[in-house]
Write a protein that holds these residues in place. Structure first.
Motif, PDB file in Angstrom:
ATOM      1  N   ALA A  64       0.850  -1.191   0.000  1.00 26.45           N
ATOM      2  CA  ALA A  64       0.000   0.000   0.000  1.00 26.45           C
ATOM      3  C   ALA A  64       0.883   1.238   0.000  1.00 26.45           C
ATOM      4  O   ALA A  64       2.113   1.151   0.162  1.00 26.45           O
ATOM      5  CB  ALA A  64      -0.920  -0.001   1.219  1.00 26.45           C
ATOM      6  N   LYS A  65       0.252   2.389  -0.198  1.00 24.16           N
ATOM      7  CA  LYS A  65       0.960   3.662  -0.089  1.00 24.16           C
ATOM      8  C   LYS A  65       0.163   4.558   0.841  1.00 24.16           C
ATOM      9  O   LYS A  65      -1.057   4.706   0.690  1.00 24.16           O
ATOM     10  CB  LYS A  65       1.105   4.322  -1.469  1.00 24.16           C
ATOM     11  CG  LYS A  65       1.940   5.591  -1.421  1.00 24.16           C
ATOM     12  CD  LYS A  65       2.107   6.206  -2.801  1.00 24.16           C
ATOM     13  CE  LYS A  65       2.942   7.487  -2.713  1.00 24.16           C
ATOM     14  NZ  LYS A  65       3.048   8.167  -4.026  1.00 24.16           N
ATOM     15  N   LEU A  66       0.855   5.137   1.804  1.00 23.89           N
ATOM     16  CA  LEU A  66       0.195   5.997   2.782  1.00 23.89           C
ATOM     17  C   LEU A  66      -0.112   7.366   2.186  1.00 23.89           C
ATOM     18  O   LEU A  66       0.550   7.811   1.238  1.00 23.89           O
ATOM     19  CB  LEU A  66       1.084   6.164   4.012  1.00 23.89           C
ATOM     20  CG  LEU A  66       1.396   4.891   4.825  1.00 23.89           C
ATOM     21  CD1 LEU A  66       2.384   5.211   5.935  1.00 23.89           C
ATOM     22  CD2 LEU A  66       0.123   4.284   5.397  1.00 23.89           C
ATOM     23  N   THR A  67      -1.094   8.028   2.744  1.00 25.49           N
ATOM     24  CA  THR A  67      -1.397   9.401   2.342  1.00 25.49           C
ATOM     25  C   THR A  67      -0.299  10.335   2.878  1.00 25.49           C
ATOM     26  O   THR A  67       0.440   9.962   3.797  1.00 25.49           O
ATOM     27  CB  THR A  67      -2.758   9.843   2.913  1.00 25.49           C
ATOM     28  OG1 THR A  67      -2.706   9.740   4.346  1.00 25.49           O
ATOM     29  CG2 THR A  67      -3.890   8.978   2.370  1.00 25.49           C
ATOM     30  N   PRO A  68      -0.170  11.546   2.316  1.00 27.53           N
ATOM     31  CA  PRO A  68       0.852  12.490   2.813  1.00 27.53           C
ATOM     32  C   PRO A  68       0.751  12.725   4.323  1.00 27.53           C
ATOM     33  O   PRO A  68       1.764  12.938   4.994  1.00 27.53           O
ATOM     34  CB  PRO A  68       0.555  13.768   2.021  1.00 27.53           C
ATOM     35  CG  PRO A  68      -0.041  13.265   0.735  1.00 27.53           C
ATOM     36  CD  PRO A  68      -0.870  12.067   1.123  1.00 27.53           C
ATOM     37  N   LYS A  69      -0.456  12.692   4.855  1.00 33.07           N
ATOM     38  CA  LYS A  69      -0.651  12.884   6.300  1.00 33.07           C
ATOM     39  C   LYS A  69       0.150  11.874   7.117  1.00 33.07           C
ATOM     40  O   LYS A  69       0.639  12.161   8.205  1.00 33.07           O
ATOM     41  CB  LYS A  69      -2.148  12.767   6.619  1.00 33.07           C
ATOM     42  CG  LYS A  69      -2.479  12.788   8.099  1.00 33.07           C
ATOM     43  CD  LYS A  69      -3.962  12.518   8.324  1.00 33.07           C
ATOM     44  CE  LYS A  69      -4.275  12.368   9.807  1.00 33.07           C
ATOM     45  NZ  LYS A  69      -5.709  12.038  10.036  1.00 33.07           N
ATOM     46  N   TRP A  70       0.289  10.642   6.561  1.00 32.78           N
ATOM     47  CA  TRP A  70       0.997   9.568   7.266  1.00 32.78           C
ATOM     48  C   TRP A  70       2.399   9.315   6.708  1.00 32.78           C
ATOM     49  O   TRP A  70       3.004   8.293   6.972  1.00 32.78           O
ATOM     50  CB  TRP A  70       0.177   8.284   7.214  1.00 32.78           C
ATOM     51  CG  TRP A  70      -1.032   8.335   8.083  1.00 32.78           C
ATOM     52  CD1 TRP A  70      -2.297   8.674   7.730  1.00 32.78           C
ATOM     53  CD2 TRP A  70      -1.078   8.076   9.484  1.00 32.78           C
ATOM     54  NE1 TRP A  70      -3.140   8.624   8.809  1.00 32.78           N
ATOM     55  CE2 TRP A  70      -2.414   8.267   9.911  1.00 32.78           C
ATOM     56  CE3 TRP A  70      -0.127   7.706  10.441  1.00 32.78           C
ATOM     57  CZ2 TRP A  70      -2.820   8.096  11.239  1.00 32.78           C
ATOM     58  CZ3 TRP A  70      -0.521   7.534  11.765  1.00 32.78           C
ATOM     59  CH2 TRP A  70      -1.852   7.722  12.147  1.00 32.78           C
ATOM     60  N   GLY A  71       2.908  10.247   5.914  1.00 33.26           N
ATOM     61  CA  GLY A  71       4.287  10.126   5.431  1.00 33.26           C
ATOM     62  C   GLY A  71       4.412   9.848   3.947  1.00 33.26           C
ATOM     63  O   GLY A  71       5.484  10.023   3.363  1.00 33.26           O
ATOM     64  N   GLY A  72       3.343   9.342   3.321  1.00 32.30           N
ATOM     65  CA  GLY A  72       3.335   9.148   1.881  1.00 32.30           C
ATOM     66  C   GLY A  72       4.231   8.050   1.335  1.00 32.30           C
ATOM     67  O   GLY A  72       4.471   7.981   0.137  1.00 32.30           O
ATOM     68  N   LYS A  73       4.751   7.174   2.191  1.00 32.51           N
ATOM     69  CA  LYS A  73       5.683   6.153   1.697  1.00 32.51           C
ATOM     70  C   LYS A  73       4.970   4.829   1.399  1.00 32.51           C
ATOM     71  O   LYS A  73       3.832   4.600   1.820  1.00 32.51           O
ATOM     72  CB  LYS A  73       6.800   5.916   2.713  1.00 32.51           C
ATOM     73  CG  LYS A  73       6.344   5.309   4.025  1.00 32.51           C
ATOM     74  CD  LYS A  73       7.556   5.072   4.933  1.00 32.51           C
ATOM     75  CE  LYS A  73       7.151   4.445   6.267  1.00 32.51           C
ATOM     76  NZ  LYS A  73       8.320   4.190   7.141  1.00 32.51           N
ATOM     77  N   GLU A  74       5.685   3.967   0.668  1.00 36.61           N
ATOM     78  CA  GLU A  74       5.197   2.612   0.405  1.00 36.61           C
ATOM     79  C   GLU A  74       5.298   1.789   1.667  1.00 36.61           C
ATOM     80  O   GLU A  74       6.305   1.864   2.386  1.00 36.61           O
ATOM     81  CB  GLU A  74       6.040   1.939  -0.691  1.00 36.61           C
ATOM     82  CG  GLU A  74       5.516   2.093  -2.091  1.00 36.61           C
ATOM     83  CD  GLU A  74       6.245   1.178  -3.061  1.00 36.61           C
ATOM     84  OE1 GLU A  74       5.573   0.404  -3.764  1.00 36.61           O
ATOM     85  OE2 GLU A  74       7.473   1.262  -3.111  1.00 36.61           O
ATOM     86  N   VAL A  75       4.280   0.976   1.934  1.00 35.21           N
ATOM     87  CA  VAL A  75       4.278   0.156   3.147  1.00 35.21           C
ATOM     88  C   VAL A  75       3.741  -1.241   2.843  1.00 35.21           C
ATOM     89  O   VAL A  75       3.122  -1.481   1.808  1.00 35.21           O
ATOM     90  CB  VAL A  75       3.411   0.795   4.264  1.00 35.21           C
ATOM     91  CG1 VAL A  75       4.051   2.056   4.803  1.00 35.21           C
ATOM     92  CG2 VAL A  75       1.989   1.059   3.765  1.00 35.21           C
ATOM     93  N   ALA A  76       4.019  -2.130   3.764  1.00 34.95           N
ATOM     94  CA  ALA A  76       3.411  -3.463   3.752  1.00 34.95           C
ATOM     95  C   ALA A  76       2.398  -3.495   4.889  1.00 34.95           C
ATOM     96  O   ALA A  76       2.694  -3.055   6.008  1.00 34.95           O
ATOM     97  CB  ALA A  76       4.471  -4.532   3.952  1.00 34.95           C
ATOM     98  N   VAL A  77       1.201  -3.997   4.605  1.00 35.46           N
ATOM     99  CA  VAL A  77       0.134  -4.037   5.604  1.00 35.46           C
ATOM    100  C   VAL A  77      -0.184  -5.504   5.913  1.00 35.46           C
ATOM    101  O   VAL A  77      -0.662  -6.238   5.055  1.00 35.46           O
ATOM    102  CB  VAL A  77      -1.137  -3.321   5.103  1.00 35.46           C
ATOM    103  CG1 VAL A  77      -2.191  -3.275   6.213  1.00 35.46           C
ATOM    104  CG2 VAL A  77      -0.808  -1.916   4.614  1.00 35.46           C
ATOM    105  N   LYS A  78       0.087  -5.905   7.131  1.00 32.97           N
ATOM    106  CA  LYS A  78      -0.138  -7.287   7.566  1.00 32.97           C
ATOM    107  C   LYS A  78      -1.474  -7.355   8.308  1.00 32.97           C
ATOM    108  O   LYS A  78      -1.685  -6.626   9.282  1.00 32.97           O
ATOM    109  CB  LYS A  78       1.004  -7.742   8.475  1.00 32.97           C
ATOM    110  CG  LYS A  78       0.909  -9.178   8.944  1.00 32.97           C
ATOM    111  CD  LYS A  78       2.154  -9.562   9.748  1.00 32.97           C
ATOM    112  CE  LYS A  78       2.085 -11.007  10.231  1.00 32.97           C
ATOM    113  NZ  LYS A  78       3.304 -11.382  10.990  1.00 32.97           N
ATOM    114  N   VAL A  79      -2.347  -8.229   7.827  1.00 28.55           N
ATOM    115  CA  VAL A  79      -3.701  -8.326   8.384  1.00 28.55           C
ATOM    116  C   VAL A  79      -3.971  -9.761   8.824  1.00 28.55           C
ATOM    117  O   VAL A  79      -3.810 -10.707   8.051  1.00 28.55           O
ATOM    118  CB  VAL A  79      -4.757  -7.894   7.335  1.00 28.55           C
ATOM    119  CG1 VAL A  79      -6.150  -7.931   7.944  1.00 28.55           C
ATOM    120  CG2 VAL A  79      -4.437  -6.505   6.790  1.00 28.55           C
ATOM    121  N   GLN A  80      -4.396  -9.905  10.062  1.00 30.75           N
ATOM    122  CA  GLN A  80      -4.638 -11.244  10.621  1.00 30.75           C
ATOM    123  C   GLN A  80      -5.968 -11.822  10.115  1.00 30.75           C
ATOM    124  O   GLN A  80      -6.965 -11.111   9.984  1.00 30.75           O
ATOM    125  CB  GLN A  80      -4.668 -11.148  12.147  1.00 30.75           C
ATOM    126  CG  GLN A  80      -4.677 -12.487  12.853  1.00 30.75           C
ATOM    127  CD  GLN A  80      -4.571 -12.338  14.359  1.00 30.75           C
ATOM    128  OE1 GLN A  80      -5.319 -12.967  15.110  1.00 30.75           O
ATOM    129  NE2 GLN A  80      -3.649 -11.499  14.820  1.00 30.75           N
TER     130      GLN A  80
END
Length: 452
Positions: A64-80
């Protein structure tokens, strides 16, 4: 590992290739876990890939990619996965009951009941992603700080959790661009890299050395280490570095066990030969001190043979005529009545590294590689450094020694050089790798001669 290859190959898909959850359900879990009143999914995520990067038994991960409010960087989202905790804990309870029934059977290579008891204990923590984020940061702190307190480059890349986007069932962290080790060979062939080429061999050595340092430092220095090191959790990054993910299973061993393990490494490293009786007795006594229990009628050299089997893959012939294969009827594992539950996952880490060295065709001795760390740990425990001077006095002085600065710069330079090589054109990269491999083999041969 601890099971025959046909079983481990069939089960390997469960590490990152389970049928994924529908993305709508994944988003529903994220919204419930992370969003506050009045907030929408798009307030946090600017992009969110519907197809997961990987889906395992406990959770699945999306880019995923965060919005500018949260830094705007690419991230991995781990969901149980919903309701997965009760299901998996029930499965482990059934495995324990089955293993207990066959505990005394000669057909089994070791006491699987102890293994499943430890797995049950560890799995209880794997469903709390807040604890996982804390573990990730704690292990990063160990690997990015030298024993003298200086900041150093970690031998592997660890993702960092995003503050404010971590809950019990959702973990947002750095995105590591690469492929899991389980798919690295396939990726090499796609890029036209021959698995037997100097480039591939050099990477194999780098992989072994990096994982050896990571687990050696974590196990012996702090006793807190990544306890689920399968090929789905080890990444080959696009820039040539190695990544380590999934800190849901971690283990803390006590100071006494760390000290005895350190003594085992030093005793193995300093033995005169693989058959020298005083050395075998010393190694065996230390193995028994760890809590290893032997089956009735086993020869006195059995504890030493088990220690060599676990921690020294370079041994040509184990003492007592034991075979090196863990599934052989004459494996030293057969001599074990029980293995200390607290150290099951230390054994798992050593078996992973040993298995990698076998696949790569590189004789590898964990005890030789871990011995310098072990000597330092033992010296610190006794209040002196490895040269006999007071470590306490050194810490009080708070001085930064030139030797430490030079070591730090060398580590930084090696990391920069390694990443620069990956950007070279293929023919030049291959020649550079061949030369580097030749130098490395020459250095290893020189070290072996000095050892003898």
């Amino acid at each position: 590992d601890l099971f025959p290859p046909e079983y481990t190959e069939a089960l390997s898909s469960f590490t990152d290739n389970v049928d994924p959850l529908p993305v709508e359900l994944v988003k529903a879990v994220i919204e419930k876990e992370l969003l506050v009143r009045g907030e929408e999914f798009s307030d946090i995520f600017e992009e969110f890939d519907a197809i997961p990067l990987g889906a395992a038994s406990v959770a699945q991960v999306h880019r995923a990619k965060l919005t500018p409010k949260w830094g705007g960087k690419e991230v991995a989202v781990k969901v149980q996965r919903p309701s997965i905790e009760s299901k998996l804990m029930g499965d482990i309870a059934n495995l324990k009951a089955l293993a207990k029934t066959f505990r005394e059977a000669d057909a089994l290579p070791l006491d699987y009941y102890t293994v499943f008891c430890e797995l049950e204990k560890q799995l209880g923590d794997e469903f709390d992603f807040i604890a996982e984020a804390v573990a990730m940061d704690r292990i990063r702190e160990t690997l990015t700080r030298s024993p003298d307190g200086l900041r150093i480059e970690s031998p592997v890349v660890l993702p960092q959790p995003v503050p404010g986007l971590v809950s019990k069932r959702v973990l947002v962290m750095d995105y590591l661009q690469g492929v899991p080790l389980s798919r690295a060979a396939e990726e090499m062939l796609k890029k036209g890299i021959d698995p037997s080429s100097p480039e591939a061999q050099l990477f194999g050595r780098k992989l072994l050395r990096s994982l050896t340092e990571v687990f050696g430092r974590c196990i012996l220095e702090s006793g807190f280490f990544h306890a689920d090191p399968h090929p789905g959790n080890i990444f080959v990054l696009d820039d040539g570095r190695i990544g380590l993910i999934d800190f849901g299973q971690v283990k803390q061993i006590g100071g006494r066990a760390r000290e005895t393990l350190s003594k085992v490494m030093v005793a193995l490293d300093e033995r005169e030969s693989d058959e020298n009786p005083p050395d075998l007795e010393k190694i065996g006594d230390l193995a028994l001190e760890l809590g290893v229990e032997l089956a009735d009628g086993t020869p006195p050299v059995a504890p030493a043979a088990v220690a060599m089997w676990l921690f020294d893959g370079s041994v040509e012939q184990l003492p007592g005529g034991y075979d090196k294969g863990e599934l052989s009827p004459n494996s030293p594992v057969k001599a074990l009545k029980s293995f200390p539950q607290d150290l099951v996952l230390v054994g798992r880490s050593s078996i992973l590294i040993k298995g990698l060295s076998n696949r790569l065709g590189i004789p590898w001795s964990l005890s030789r590689e871990w011995a310098p760390i072990a000597r330092r740990v033992l010296a610190e425990n006794s209040g002196t450094d490895s040269k006999g001077s007071s470590s306490v006095a050194q810490k009080k002085e708070g001085k930064i020694r030139m030797r430490d600065v030079v070591t730090m710069l060398k580590q930084w330079g090696r990391g920069k050089a390694s990443r620069a090589v990956t950007r070279l054109p293929s023919p030049i990269r291959t020649r550079v790798a061949a030369y580097a491999l030749k130098l490395q083999k020459r250095r290893e041969a020189r070290e072996d001669r000095l050892k003898k």
